[in-house]
Design an enzyme around this catalytic site. Structure first.
Site, PDB file in Angstrom:
ATOM      1  N   TYR A   1       7.922   2.669  -7.221  1.00 38.31           N
ATOM      2  CA  TYR A   1       7.167   1.444  -7.500  1.00 38.31           C
ATOM      3  C   TYR A   1       6.764   1.349  -8.971  1.00 38.31           C
ATOM      4  CZ  TYR A   1       7.036   1.427  -2.427  1.00 38.31           C
ATOM      5  OH  TYR A   1       7.386   1.450  -1.100  1.00 38.31           O
TER       6      TYR A   1
ATOM      7  N   GLU B   1       0.860  -1.177   0.000  1.00 36.54           N
ATOM      8  CA  GLU B   1       0.000   0.000   0.000  1.00 36.54           C
ATOM      9  C   GLU B   1       0.898   1.229   0.000  1.00 36.54           C
ATOM     10  OE1 GLU B   1      -0.540  -2.245   2.626  1.00 36.54           O
ATOM     11  OE2 GLU B   1      -2.445  -3.152   2.068  1.00 36.54           O
TER      12      GLU B   1
END
Length: 163
Positions: free
Chosen positions: A128, A116
């Site tokens: 990411y 998350e």
């Protein structure tokens, strides 16, 4: 600093100092809105001692530049937290830590990794995205932003079988 000077290892709990990691974590999370709350030394020590935890530390000339924690659950791995020292931001340390965690997870039989990240945490989201993660969901009000208002988290995932 160049990333070639950095060494990533998987130390044992006896080889680390949780208070040092907690200070690094608090500093890193103070710089990123939507990163959530920093972990305490006790929480870090407990997580590192768990046999399901994947733990990596990046060091340069003995100084801790960052760390990453993940947890294996069956054939999946969750990135629990990653923190990079302020003088190592955008140097590739975060990418090295993430790559080490992914490789270890893959070697342990994981087929997917997920995490998350706060919707407003642009540096983490960029890391990411560059590493090949994609959004698979959203958690409403998951983090408390620096303004004190709830902030959504994106759930990101990456296959570990396509490498």
């Amino acid at each position: 600093m160049t990333v070639r000077e950095v060494r990533v290892s998987a130390p044992t709990p006896a080889e680390i100092e949780p208070s040092e990691l907690a200070a690094l974590h608090a500093d890193a999370f103070s710089r990123a809105d939507g990163a959530g709350a920093p972990w305490s030394a006790a929480a870090l020590a407990s997580a590192i001692a768990d046999p399901a935890t994947l733990f990596f530390v990046a060091r340069r000339q003995g100084a801790t530049m960052g760390f990453a924690l993940g947890r294996r659950v069956l054939d999946e791995t969750e990135l629990l937290t990653i923190a990079v020292a302020s003088d190592a931001v955008r140097s590739g340390v975060g990418a090295l830590l993430l790559e080490s965690l992914e490789n270890c997870a893959r070697d342990a039989g994981a087929v997917r990794i997920f995490l998350e990240v706060g919707v407003d945490n642009a540096p983490a989201r960029a890391l990411y995205a560059k590493a090949g993660f994609s959004s698979v969901g959203r958690r409403s009000g998951y983090y408390l932003g620096s303004s004190g208002r709830p902030q959504d988290a994106l759930i990101l995932s990456k296959s570990l079988t396509n490498h």
